[in-house]
Design a protein around this motif. Structure first.
Motif, PDB file in Angstrom:
ATOM      1  N   ILE A   1      48.497  41.139  41.109  1.00 10.99           N
ATOM      2  CA  ILE A   1      48.034  40.166  40.013  1.00 10.99           C
ATOM      3  C   ILE A   1      48.948  40.360  38.516  1.00 10.99           C
ATOM      4  O   ILE A   1      49.210  39.633  38.217  1.00 10.99           O
TER       5      ILE A   1
ATOM      6  N   VAL B   1      42.057  29.565  43.352  1.00 11.96           N
ATOM      7  CA  VAL B   1      40.830  30.380  43.150  1.00 11.96           C
ATOM      8  C   VAL B   1      39.677  29.610  42.522  1.00 11.96           C
ATOM      9  O   VAL B   1      38.387  29.613  42.907  1.00 11.96           O
TER      10      VAL B   1
ATOM     11  N   PRO C   1      32.383  43.905  47.408  1.00 12.12           N
ATOM     12  CA  PRO C   1      32.862  42.525  47.569  1.00 12.12           C
ATOM     13  C   PRO C   1      32.841  41.908  48.926  1.00 12.12           C
ATOM     14  O   PRO C   1      33.120  42.707  49.866  1.00 12.12           O
TER      15      PRO C   1
END
Ligand code: C2E
Ligand code: CA
Ligand code: CA
Ligand code: CA
Length: 279
Positions: free
Chosen positions: A76, A92, A263
């Motif tokens: 990122i 996204v 997640p």
């Protein structure tokens, strides 16, 4: 000793060279990541602290190039610097909107809201508002069920210009969360000028809840301040029952963390929703 020093330096400079090469590989690889279908998302459940019912999901990006998965903490920052975060961020957001629309079709008002991480770099790009509103229109997603997570530091980095784009995104009906709250140094006055609906308390404070006295005082102060400002609070990184108990006592609205769920791939998250819906 001198020789040793020289060798040490050469080793050090090779190391730096190696790191620079890796960063360049990542930066080049990221440019192809969308078209090579190497990006995936995970959904981490966000639960009501009291009832433990799933009320939301944070979208977390995963990059799986053929050479093996690279963690977001590594790619990122590079995507932000190279600018790849702009097209990737749109990808996204599109995935988030599609998920919201599907869940709403299945579960109606009970469907979880969807929370998406946004980099400061994306707010430097004028095209973001147009792109997001087009994606909202194309997918038919309800903007009020989508949350943009911006870190406290990125919100404060370029207050005036970020604020202008943030207001335009909020005008689309999107809601805003301050991510990693407590780690920056924003003043309340600045925060009140922003179209903010949620505060996410940083993992650092949640982690300290069962270890340090001051963490409990900080989290408790943030929650009462948020109540006064009519903001909702999410605590991230909840890893055990003790922390969950404190957050319940304090009156924190929502919790998220490994103690509840990691997640999850989209299909697993949907199964989880279907399971709880059947009960
Ligand atoms: P973040 O926004 O603070 O996201 C929370 C991170 O904490 C996630 O790491 C999540 O997997 C992890 N986490 C959740 N619960 C726990 C827990 O109980 N314990 C611990 N130790 N960790 C927990 P992840 O997925 O590796 O993402 C790291 C960061 O990368 C995110 O931090 C966010 O800043 C960034 N990121 C991820 N996806 C995106 C994206 O789509 N766009 C942008 N701009 N940034 C993203
Ligand atoms: Ca986040
Ligand atoms: Ca966070
Ligand atoms: Ca974080």
């Amino acid at each position: 000793a001198k020789e040793q020093g020289r060798d040490g330096w050469r080793f050090f400079s090779e190391e730096i060279h190696e790191q620079a090469r890796k960063r360049l590989d990542i930066s080049n690889g990221l440019r192809q990541a969308i078209q090579n279908a190497e990006l995936e998302i995970r959904f981490q459940p966000i639960l009501c602290t009291e009832s433990q019912i799933i009320r939301g999901a944070e979208v977390l990006l995963r990059w799986m190039p053929p050479t093996g998965e690279i963690p977001p903490s590594l790619f990122i920052p590079i995507a932000e610097m190279s600018g790849s975060i702009v097209p990737i961020g749109k990808w996204v957001f599109q995935a988030a909107c599609e998920a919201e629309r599907d869940w709403f079709a299945r579960f109606g008002e009970q469907a979880p809201y969807v929370s998406v991480n946004i980099s400061a770099r994306q707010l430097n790009d004028e095209s973001v508002v147009e792109a997001f509103s087009e994606i909202l229109r194309d997918t038919g997603a309800d903007p009020s069920r989508l949350l943009l997570e911006l870190t406290e530091t990125s919100l404060m980095s370029d207050v005036t210009s970020n604020l202008r784009l943030l207001h335009r995104l909020a005008d689309l009906g999107l809601r805003v969360a301050v991510d990693d709250f407590g780690t920056g140094y924003s003043s309340l006055a600045q925060l009140l000028r922003m179209p903010v609906n949620f505060l996410k308390i940083d993992r650092e404070f949640v982690d300290g809840l069962d270890k340090r006295h001051d963490s409990k005082a900080i989290v408790s102060a943030v929650c009462s301040m948020a109540r006064a400002m009519q903001l909702q609070v999410v605590a991230e990184g909840v890893e055990n029952e003790t922390q969950h108990g404190y957050l319940r006592d304090i009156g924190c609205d929502y919790v998220q963390g490994y103690f509840f769920h990691r997640p999850l791939p989209p299909s697993e998250f949907l199964s989880l929703l279907l399971e709880s819906d059947a009960q």
